[in-house]
Write a protein that holds these residues in place. Structure first.
Motif: not given
Length: 394
Positions: A316-326, A382-394, A281-285
């Motif tokens: 499915d690919t990790l992009y460490p250089e993404f400008p934000g939290r990963i 699909n316009n469904q309310l969801i909860v994404i559980e994740c761990n921050r790696i960057f 999951l990529f969350d932009p700055d």
């Protein structure tokens, strides 16, 4: 400016007590006949405000601090460094709204000369004194109205005009560019008679598109964030420039810098790819979002967008250089599941395109703040309310 504050014994007292509460110092009797307790407290407060924001000032012996409002309104050294890169070496610069001179001092490291205009005579005196301590001999302080000084200067006197319009007029805040002081929209013709380039530092709350419709010849817009907090917008105008404006989102964090460049024409021409959450999951700055690179950032990294209005991306690919939290996604739950059986007692919560606020979610589901788990409450493709559980790696 009380020069008794600069005496050796007073400076030693300030240094010895600079970790203490300024309020505590203000309430005690001053040990010096010519320096009040309030003045001692003000200097200590100034040092404390400068430690992280202005370390060069804080750790230079003998700096004189102005009123706290001047420190609150000035740029940080991090953002001043960005401005330093925008001018040519050996150029002549005028700062129309000098303030505490952080930007001027950094510009002076590249420029041949920087004229620092400041209406507040006391502040101008403080800046001139501090310039000697900081060894900035080419900072020329003028206790005058910058616009008036510019009007009286010869045409093409400067290579760059730098201006930070005040957003506080008559004790109140203003948000329209035309309501700021000075009115840079009304003075554009004057600016271009006196200089080829104009660099305007504007409020991060300003709508970029609206400003672009008011300002001529804008070559670049810089959106600058520090630790995911949008600090300022820089509009760089070049006399006669008629090309498309380039937008640069600058992310400053942990002594690092990331930048992302695009144009609004490119953004309009780009189509987003949408996807259900994948492995990452990529969350932009905040700088990316403020700049409006909602589709361009996804295209640049080949990411799928979780929802048109969520501004969260996945791959499915990790992009460490993404400008934000990963983040690495652990699981995705329908929000309805959480309503029936909440498995989370503690988590960091964020909402993106979700109908409930964070505090409401915490109270409703009894989730304490903190820990290593991150929960994104959002809406999927699909316009469904969801909860994404994740761990921050960057």
């Amino acid at each position: 400016m009380n020069r008794f504050i600069l005496e050796k014994e007073v400076q030693q007292f300030i240094k010895a007590n600079r970790e203490r509460s300024p309020t505590e110092i203000a309430l005690k009797k001053s040990p010096f006949p010519n320096v009040s307790s309030a003045e001692l407290a003000s200097q200590i407060d100034g040092w404390q405000r400068s430690v992280k924001k202005l370390p060069t000032w804080a750790y230079s012996e003998g700096i004189y601090y102005p009123d706290k409002i001047n420190l609150e309104q000035c740029s940080s050294e991090h953002t001043a460094l960005i401005k330093q890169t925008l001018i040519s070496k050996g150029s002549r610069v005028i700062d129309l709204t000098g303030g505490f001179s952080v930007d001027s001092c950094y510009l002076a490291q590249e420029a041949h000369e920087v004229i620092h205009c400041e209406l507040n005579e006391k502040l101008s005196e403080i800046v001139a004194y501090n310039a000697t301590i900081l060894r900035v001999p080419n900072l020329i302080c003028k206790a005058t109205d910058g616009i008036k000084f510019l009007e009286e200067s010869d045409d093409n006197s400067f290579d760059y005009i730098y201006v930070d319009p005040s957003r506080r007029i008559n004790q109140g805040k203003v948000f329209l560019l035309e309501d700021c002081e000075p009115n840079i929209v009304a003075h554009q013709d004057l600016f271009f008679r006196k200089s080829k380039y104009v660099i305007s530092k504007l409020s991060p709350l300003l709508d970029i598109s609206t400003a672009l419709s008011s300002l001529k010849h804008v070559k670049f817009v810089y959106v600058i964030s520090l630790d995911n907090d949008c600090k300022e917008l820089l509009f760089i105008q070049e006399r006669g420039y008629l090309g498309e404006t380039k937008i640069l989102a600058i992310r400053l964090f942990a002594d690092q810098l990331q930048s992302f460049e695009f144009t609004y024409e490119e953004e309009r021409a780009t189509l987003s790819r949408f996807s259900l959450p994948k492995h990452y999951l990529f969350d932009p700055d905040v700088a990316i979002n403020k700049a409006g690179a909602f589709k361009s950032i996804g295209k640049a990294f080949g990411l799928g967008k979780i929802h048109q209005h969520a501004h969260l991306y996945t791959s499915d690919t990790l992009y460490p250089e993404f400008p934000g939290r990963i983040f690495e996604i652990k699981q995705v739950l329908p929000y309805s599941v959480l309503k029936k059986n909440n498995p989370f007692s503690q988590a960091n919560i964020a909402i993106r395109n979700f109908p409930e606020k964070v505090d409401v979610i915490r109270k409703k589901h009894k989730i304490k703040d903190g820990g290593k788990t991150y929960l994104f409450f959002t809406t999927d493709v699909n316009n469904q309310l969801i909860v994404i559980e994740c761990n921050r790696i960057f």
